[in-house]
Scaffold this motif. Sequence first.
Motif, PDB file in Angstrom:
ATOM      1  N   GLY A  45       7.890   6.718   6.811  1.00 58.15           N
ATOM      2  CA  GLY A  45       7.756   8.138   7.157  1.00 58.15           C
ATOM      3  C   GLY A  45       6.613   8.466   8.089  1.00 58.15           C
ATOM      4  N   ALA A  46       5.911   7.446   8.605  1.00 56.33           N
ATOM      5  CA  ALA A  46       4.740   7.719   9.432  1.00 56.33           C
ATOM      6  C   ALA A  46       5.106   8.513  10.684  1.00 56.33           C
ATOM      7  CB  ALA A  46       4.066   6.411   9.830  1.00 56.33           C
ATOM      8  N   LEU A  47       6.283   8.256  11.215  1.00 53.86           N
ATOM      9  CA  LEU A  47       6.623   8.859  12.505  1.00 53.86           C
ATOM     10  C   LEU A  47       7.604  10.027  12.400  1.00 53.86           C
ATOM     11  CD1 LEU A  47       6.848   5.471  14.377  1.00 53.86           C
ATOM     12  CD2 LEU A  47       5.156   7.235  14.833  1.00 53.86           C
ATOM     13  N   GLY A  48       8.239  10.178  11.279  1.00 55.74           N
ATOM     14  CA  GLY A  48       9.284  11.210  11.186  1.00 55.74           C
ATOM     15  C   GLY A  48       8.768  12.578  10.787  1.00 55.74           C
ATOM     16  N   ILE A  55      -0.593   1.653   9.930  1.00 58.79           N
ATOM     17  CA  ILE A  55      -0.271   3.073  10.112  1.00 58.79           C
ATOM     18  C   ILE A  55       1.175   3.246  10.556  1.00 58.79           C
ATOM     19  CG2 ILE A  55      -0.728   5.096  11.566  1.00 58.79           C
ATOM     20  CD1 ILE A  55      -3.728   4.305  11.441  1.00 58.79           C
ATOM     21  N   PHE A  56       1.581   2.479  11.544  1.00 59.29           N
ATOM     22  CA  PHE A  56       2.919   2.694  12.093  1.00 59.29           C
ATOM     23  C   PHE A  56       4.026   2.200  11.169  1.00 59.29           C
ATOM     24  CE2 PHE A  56       0.480   3.453  15.927  1.00 59.29           C
ATOM     25  CZ  PHE A  56       1.151   4.545  16.441  1.00 59.29           C
ATOM     26  N   HIS A 112       0.804  -1.231   0.000  1.00 64.56           N
ATOM     27  CA  HIS A 112       0.000   0.000   0.000  1.00 64.56           C
ATOM     28  C   HIS A 112       0.832   1.275   0.000  1.00 64.56           C
ATOM     29  CE1 HIS A 112      -3.931  -1.811   0.390  1.00 64.56           C
ATOM     30  NE2 HIS A 112      -3.549  -2.520   1.428  1.00 64.56           N
ATOM     31  N   THR A 113       2.164   1.186  -0.075  1.00 68.82           N
ATOM     32  CA  THR A 113       2.916   2.443  -0.117  1.00 68.82           C
ATOM     33  C   THR A 113       2.706   3.094  -1.475  1.00 68.82           C
ATOM     34  OG1 THR A 113       4.885   1.202  -0.782  1.00 68.82           O
ATOM     35  CG2 THR A 113       4.697   1.811   1.532  1.00 68.82           C
ATOM     36  N   LEU A 140      -9.101   5.436   4.148  1.00 64.65           N
ATOM     37  CA  LEU A 140      -7.661   5.145   4.129  1.00 64.65           C
ATOM     38  C   LEU A 140      -7.322   4.212   2.979  1.00 64.65           C
ATOM     39  CD1 LEU A 140      -6.945   4.464   7.924  1.00 64.65           C
ATOM     40  CD2 LEU A 140      -6.192   6.454   6.582  1.00 64.65           C
ATOM     41  N   LEU A 158      -4.913  -2.191  11.589  1.00 66.79           N
ATOM     42  CA  LEU A 158      -4.889  -0.755  11.322  1.00 66.79           C
ATOM     43  C   LEU A 158      -3.657  -0.131  11.977  1.00 66.79           C
ATOM     44  CD1 LEU A 158      -6.590   1.435   9.969  1.00 66.79           C
ATOM     45  CD2 LEU A 158      -7.989   1.564  12.023  1.00 66.79           C
ATOM     46  N   LYS A 159      -3.408  -0.536  13.207  1.00 61.23           N
ATOM     47  CA  LYS A 159      -2.245  -0.009  13.941  1.00 61.23           C
ATOM     48  C   LYS A 159      -0.950  -0.345  13.204  1.00 61.23           C
ATOM     49  CE  LYS A 159      -0.154  -0.191  18.551  1.00 61.23           C
ATOM     50  NZ  LYS A 159      -0.172  -0.922  19.833  1.00 61.23           N
ATOM     51  N   TYR A 169      -8.411  -3.605  14.353  1.00 60.80           N
ATOM     52  CA  TYR A 169      -7.639  -2.545  15.010  1.00 60.80           C
ATOM     53  C   TYR A 169      -6.144  -2.862  15.076  1.00 60.80           C
ATOM     54  CZ  TYR A 169     -12.278  -0.796  15.869  1.00 60.80           C
ATOM     55  OH  TYR A 169     -13.563  -0.342  15.676  1.00 60.80           O
TER      56      TYR A 169
END
Lengths: 680, 680
Positions: free
Chosen positions: B662-665, B657-658, B57-58, B422, B653-654, B650
């Motif tokens: 680049g999700a966190l930067g 997302i994580f 999915h990227t 999403l 999904l977690k 859930y």
Amino acid sequence: MLPVLPDFPAGPLDFYRKRASFDWKKLKTFIETEEVVKFQNDLLKVLQANPVFHDDHTSQTLDEKRHKTLQRAFSIADVDLSSISTSKLNNSQRQLETLRTMAQLSPESCAKRIAGELFTNALAIQGTEKHRKLIHDVETRKIHGCLCMTEIGHGSYTNGMRTTATYDKDKREFVLDTPDFQAAKCWAGCLGKVSTHAVVYAQLYIDGMHYGLQGFVVPIRDPKTLLPFVGVTVADMGEKIGLNGIDNGVLIFDKYRIPADCYLNKYGDITPEGDYINYIKDAQEKQTIIMGSIFVARIGVIGAMECYGTKALTIAIRYAAVRRQFGPSDGEEVPILEYQSHQHRLLPYLSVMYVARFFSSYLSEVVEGLFLDSSPKQNPESLSAAAAELHALCSASKSVLGWMVRDAIQECREACGGHGYLKVAGIGHIRDDFDAVSTYDGENHVLIQQTSNWLVKLWSRVEAGGQISTPLQTANFLSDASRILKLKLNATSVEKISQPEDILQAYQWLVCYLAKQTKAKLATLTQTQGPFWARSNTQVFYAKSLSTAFLHYVALRHLLTKIDAAANIEVKNVLLKLFSLYGVWTLEKFLPTLYQGGYVQGPEATSLVHDAILALCHDVKDDAVSLVDAMAPPDFILNSVLGASDGQVYQRLKSAIFMAPGALGRPSWWREVVGWKNKL
Amino acid sequence: MLPVLPDFPAGPLDFYRKRASFDWKKLKTFIETEEVVKFQNDLLKVLQANPVFHDDHTSQTLDEKRHKTLQRAFSIADVDLSSISTSKLNNSQRQLETLRTMAQLSPESCAKRIAGELFTNALAIQGTEKHRKLIHDVETRKIHGCLCMTEIGHGSYTNGMRTTATYDKDKREFVLDTPDFQAAKCWAGCLGKVSTHAVVYAQLYIDGMHYGLQGFVVPIRDPKTLLPFVGVTVADMGEKIGLNGIDNGVLIFDKYRIPADCYLNKYGDITPEGDYINYIKDAQEKQTIIMGSIFVARIGVIGAMECYGTKALTIAIRYAAVRRQFGPSDGEEVPILEYQSHQHRLLPYLSVMYVARFFSSYLSEVVEGLFLDSSPKQNPESLSAAAAELHALCSASKSVLGWMVRDAIQECREACGGHGYLKVAGIGHIRDDFDAVSTYDGENHVLIQQTSNWLVKLWSRVEAGGQISTPLQTANFLSDASRILKLKLNATSVEKISQPEDILQAYQWLVCYLAKQTKAKLATLTQTQGPFWARSNTQVFYAKSLSTAFLHYVALRHLLTKIDAAANIEVKNVLLKLFSLYGVWTLEKFLPTLYQGGYVQGPEATSLVHDAILALCHDVKDDAVSLVDAMAPPDFILNSVLGASDGQVYQRLKSAIFMAPGALGRPSWWREVVGWKNKL
């Protein structure tokens, strides 16, 4: 006419422009006012002068989309709106028109701005003096804010939120905590990458006592580095169907401590000793104020829906006027707009956009008159009653108009044939961006229940013999229900059934009938299933239909008021055609109910409605291009090879295809194509 | 039961799985057969072992999408299907099941393969011995082909094509020329980047005489370099709404010369002297053979539609079974599948997928029985009659089922709420890819006219007192029209109106009534408007409704035949529920017509239909998860965080997302966010 509206360039669209029954400039000025048109033109020049607002349809990465949206949002905020036009619009009108323009030019930067305003509005409404500085810091972009309500596990059901804020009286701090991933805050716009602060709604606990969902302003990232603080996990939600310029985020607290001052303490506060003080004598006041801010946002969404839909209709109708295919004889091909099927696919939706345009303006005016600072003070009861009525109207508008605009966009996409599938056609991203509307700002199927709940309550009063007189007077006719319910369709011709009074009468009957039926079914089911399941099991064919019929009625009634105010007779007449088309086309969906309740009988009713729809479509088709001209955004904003105002579909298509990067070259992996056979 | 179908992991979906009235494995085996299930499982293992089939999915650039699609298409073609399973399927069944799997795993590589087959099929059908080598070269990937019919200015109206092929008898060459951009060939899949050869349809001219649209195989790019030949301009059409792995292209000839052998000369040829020879004694034969190849492609599209829709339904129904929101009391939340409104949004579409699944299989069987090499030879007349009937069925299927699947996908997207927006939900790209179906392989509104034309022709025979007996026997009941038209609804209960015989009777009445009305209107309008406009002005509420009713009737009748063949009583019963739900839900849309024609009268009919729909939705909801289980692709193919078979919405999904890059930067442009204020 002022030179403010130049003529369109001559070209293939002249065929229909010359046939129009009215002057599109007069209609546009009637819709917008001359001052608004002047401001829009001048704003457009400013935007066109800035390369950041130019869009060449080339594909961008997620990161590039975010970056561009930020630059656009910042750039538009940098514009000194007061200086850009000689238009006499006041500041709030300039803001509103700028937002409308942005909604069509760059929905994402518009959404980004609204996401930021949710933060400052929450501070303004629920915060006190000590929170004012943060609003100023947002304005000077020292900080960036967002609003966090929704959690992964709960959206519509706000009571289910599970993020906690526990007061620590020793340290005078709140401890924010996210018990698990389902309790993570999510979807907040600008949270994923940019926000330094968030207004967070959490369940407040003091000494083990629960004080409900309360708002806190929470520093989450260092404004100097954009790095999250320790105790805060904030993640980007990643790619979405549309609106990818917006960095929606997830926010998780790990026993994260914030000072006591972070509590938004306008309506309640906590003493250093941990006693909760409620400042509100009347909870109604708080409720009404919060409703006011919800209305402003929701009406913005309703207005944006029409902006999306109008763009799509502009593209599809202009293309339908230029595209020729088949014909009565060899060598003579006709524009596809001449085909009955194509007219029936597009023209009712054109009427929807006009209805939506006027009705969303009406809603804005009502909110302005009731809730803005400058509004005349109302007594709390009447303001509360007006808020309830407006809530019913906004809820039905967002859902019912929203579904119609959704279908309109899809029909436009398909009506443009294969070429409509190209990105440069400009419809795909309208649909993708619009798609978020169905589920944000209140899920439509949940929202529409608010309208039927309100109507059923009024109906109970009617049944108890009471008179209905609501502040906005949208449902007063319910008082007259016993007469209305005895009415029958008295139209025997296509002309008669298309008359405004006949259409409005049918809708009055439908609202009364469906209110009565819904109330009765609800009462019956409540006895056996209890109120919760009774309400759930009264939605389809009852409550939902009731809300829908009511919305059509109110929106049409308002359009009629506007038509009455039109000075130009041609403008009046073409709007009356749109009124009738919207009326009979939406009534068609209620034919089974009209038969069920005995408002119509026998075979003729269906034939009359069907014939009226086709006659009106045929009547409107020569006006369709000019009707679109009066609503369309400028070509720079529309940005569609199929929908430009010069109708030069094929030249534009050619340029767009050949100018796309890499259109003519080999792919970098061409050797793989040539060499793969060696692997066999 | 064989171990071929393992149980699903325990989890939140057990709630509904335990309530199902039937064994999903028995239903799946009934739909697919055990051999197919075995083959699918083994094929899946092969695909999973190859990293190129994994999708995280990227976001990818247009070029990356093209590259990956090519690699997937080549990789799947590299698989030796005969060796991968102990299943007893024959080769053509293995090919078919592989295509089905690819349609769900990677619609783009599936489309790429079909685009290539259009080329080889055209060579096989219209070419002769001298063209065989090219087919072999495609198989060994020495060359790559595509098929060019559509032009920028003409799609549906093939007579309007304007690319010319002029025979030069001195050089024994054809000169291909594109007079202007509107005559450029376009939309051919694989043309934009990869094809080395194209089958091109052009208007043939010899010595100034016009010989109609003819096929040529044209070398367009050097197979060693992938560079276009001089005289050929070939451009990529750029980004689209979906299917971006496919390189659709534009092809322009500038007096481009090709040898005489490029002419596909099976049905006609040109002597060296320039005389045109027609080989066909009977034009019917050519027509029927070409129809056969159109059927194979169109039924592939219809099958793919169901694949798309089933994926979306799987996601939405599993999510609806897991997602809980609101409840009758505090602390007790219920799955949203329990809500009437949610059931009514999704469950009728579940019945659509079952109807579509069985009906597309039926169409495949018919084509196989009539047109494939191994089919028993029919006499030309009866084959031609069967082709006409099949054309009517395919045309209505693609459009009517296509519109329902389109709406199903959109409803599924919205029914998943915000999280459905999403990318990792997996519905957005289903919609985007599916969207092409509405306008390719015959524009739906043009196509559906084929069905009504056929039916109106039959009706003329009925009016002339003839008996109807068509090869596939779908419309024989028309012979009985005078009796059928006198029928009335005789159901007085929800149970009765849901009975198969009552539903089929209502549809027989509708088809007769609408055929009669359409024919009459057509006759009247022809007198004043001529045949062309008369047909155009008989589409809405007449011809289109006629085709739609007929399709529902035929598809339901076929489903009933299948149900009769089911051995397991629980399987039979649940399919009967789906039959009834599809029946009454589609009939609801015809209520105005049923009132118009007097088949129903009075208020009860609407109430009965509405009550039946709600009762059936309620009846089906406990079976919904298992119904989806029996149709769903494996999780690897479904690739949705909301729709996986373990229901762990859930957790998935977690992770999604994580784990996104680049999700966190911070974004690379974070300094711009921090520093922009300095510009003020």
